[in-house]
Write an enzyme that holds these catalytic residues in place. Structure first.
Site, PDB file in Angstrom:
ATOM      1  N   HIS A  58       0.573  28.936 -62.400  1.00 24.09           N
ATOM      2  CA  HIS A  58       0.935  30.354 -62.531  1.00 24.09           C
ATOM      3  C   HIS A  58       2.153  30.715 -61.684  1.00 24.09           C
ATOM      4  O   HIS A  58       2.410  31.888 -61.455  1.00 24.09           O
ATOM      5  CB  HIS A  58      -0.240  31.231 -62.117  1.00 24.09           C
ATOM      6  N   HIS A 221      -5.089  31.764 -69.326  1.00 23.89           N
ATOM      7  CA  HIS A 221      -5.425  30.350 -69.503  1.00 23.89           C
ATOM      8  C   HIS A 221      -5.691  30.060 -70.971  1.00 23.89           C
ATOM      9  O   HIS A 221      -6.348  29.086 -71.311  1.00 23.89           O
ATOM     10  CB  HIS A 221      -6.636  29.974 -68.651  1.00 23.89           C
TER      11      HIS A 221
END
Lengths: 334, 334
Positions: A58, A221
């Site tokens: 991320h 995700h």
């Protein structure tokens, strides 16, 4: 998807090594655990420690946000997986300056479990008081009545920003937690996914999508969104995202907001600014004042395509927090 | 390639509109030309004006680098195409504070022509003295003996940084040009392309490449590189890029460099830091001191995949310039 990596098994270790080497004046690894990173600068005694963390992939979230004005340390997980309690505990011990530590992370089962265990260990074994504030800004991830079930996505950035500032202001642990929770309460995000990323270990795409499709509400995700359909214009996408946010939180004419248009990884800045353009138009028409704007890749999902819009409704305390200067390796605000 | 855009014909206008709306305290459009952007802050009388520019699609290059400590204004071109002389001239007039203006841009035929015409007009029609420094840092784009034929790629960032600082230090036009030229002389880049971007107007890929191939030396607009082959590990790619740079410029043990590992658009930060890790190892083994590092998307090519490594050899003057604080919408350095 082609990747510039070496052995996929060591991808996180090598990223962290490169990161620490690139920013030696900002960040260091703890000798006890190489997934435990803390600021390289002196921290004031009596300041509440701010600990962030979560899975890798991320970037700039989360390790990019350790530095003056934001977090004091970060626990680094595997790709899209929570860090284990060990690095969390080590960071906790390192950044506690006698005033306790606040844990800030997204509302995911693995994170809740591991950060929860670390908090217990900190309390029982180390006598360090830990407060917690979860990010749950993703409107698409659960109904309005169940905000506590929602996932944290790009709005996490605002929560780190607010809590980091509060800790810098000299607030005590309860007040830093209060500010972080208020920031979360006042923050809503809605995203759109255009193309998946691929996981380095497996090469598998993070989600399936057609060549001319987009998915509204897709998670960071690859968690399923709320609607899949043909790709629309940037303006229509922005209309939809802002509409869903404003249907979820009361923001009225005269209110002030901070805006984040966040890229998921492979979406060019050009497109993010085109989305921002429309977001600004909508808010202006409604008389909502944009106090500060952020446009770019703030919390990504490797090379996923798409973006999210985040609004944080401001009061005077959050305005002051959002204005507070920051000096982190991947984010600097004067 | 899916894009979050509206009508492709207005993509640059909409991006610029969003950009100016997002950063009203930093940047403004000139009423004379909406492709002419200048800093929104007061500029000191007698300061040399710094003008940058080039095609769009390279964001944060070029408009992202207008602000305190870097450029005073930018002329914005169409995607991958030089701005026309008009916005360049308008910016020149707006940022001239009586000490002349330096033009900084990459060595591309269209830019050389248009910036050259604007410089002539500035001189003849407006009596504004213009200096020019071209970026030609791409080692792969021409042989060592013909550096003046080389293209500018990510090293442009260092040239803007150095010249912006020199102008801030109060240097006169000749000295700002001298520093910019020295920065270019001391800077070398080598890139690798993994995947193309697609042009918004046509949907055409910027170059052709196989599913398991990479291309060494690929240009920022898909210009052919010097070698196409199977994709290699991050370490081997970094070895190759640094090797080619050090074969081209003498940097010895004890020398100091600034390092930039630049992403082309869709390459995750994780991979850039893995490449940086190896670059740091190589330089450390050679006794070359890394004075400052930059890792991220600094000059992109829409959603192209790949990265480049840039080294700038430093002397005391360039060290001071690279340390100078910057406050731009897309780049801040404390």
């Amino acid at each position: 998807m082609k990747k510039l990596i070496n052995d996929p098994r060591y991808i996180v270790e090598e990223m962290v090594e490169g990161y620490v080497k690139a920013h030696p004046n900002h960040i260091k690894q703890l000798p006890e655990n190489d997934r435990a990173l803390v600021t390289a600068r002196e921290t004031r005694e009596g300041k509440v420690g701010v600990l962030i963390g979560g899975g890798s992939g991320h970037e700039p979230g989360f390790m990019g946000y350790v530095g003056d004005g934001m977090a004091d340390g970060v626990a680094v997980g595997n790709i899209f997986a929570s860090p284990s309690p060990d690095p969390i505990l080590e960071v906790t011990k390192a950044i506690d300056k006698g005033a306790g530590v606040v844990y800030l992370y997204g509302n995911y089962a693995g994170d809740v479990m591991n950060f929860g265990m670390a908090a217990e260990m900190a309390d029982l074994e180390e006598d360090i008081q830990v407060g917690t504030a979860l990010a749950s800004d993703d409107v698409a991830s659960a109904p309005k009545e169940e905000k506590e079930k929602r996932r944290g996505i790009a709005g996490e950035f605002f929560i780190y920003k607010a809590a980091g500032a509060a800790a810098d202001f000299g607030y005590n642990l309860d007040d830093v937690v209060r500010v972080a929770k208020k920031a979360n309460e006042n923050t809503r995000s809605m995203g759109v996914g255009l193309s998946p990323c691929s996981l380095p270990q497996t090469g598998e795409p993070s989600f399936e999508i057609g060549d001319d499709e987009m998915e509204i509400g897709l998670g960071h995700h690859g968690e399923p969104g709320i609607e899949k359909g043909p790709i629309e214009s940037a303006d229509k996408v922005a209309d939809r995202l802002v509409h869903d946010i404003l249907a979820d939180i009361e923001i009225n004419s005269g209110d002030k907001v901070a805006v984040l248009v966040n890229g998921l990884g492979s979406t060019p800045r050009m497109e993010l600014y085109i989305v921002y353009r429309r977001v600004e138009q909508i808010l202006r028409e409604k008389g909502i004042e944009i106090y500060r704007s952020y446009v770019g890749d703030y919390i990504t999902s490797l090379e996923m395509g798409g973006c999210s819009v985040t609004l944080m409704k401001l009061d005077e305390e959050l305005e002051r927090a959002i204005d507070h200067p920051v000096d982190c390796p991947m984010f600097v605000q004067k």
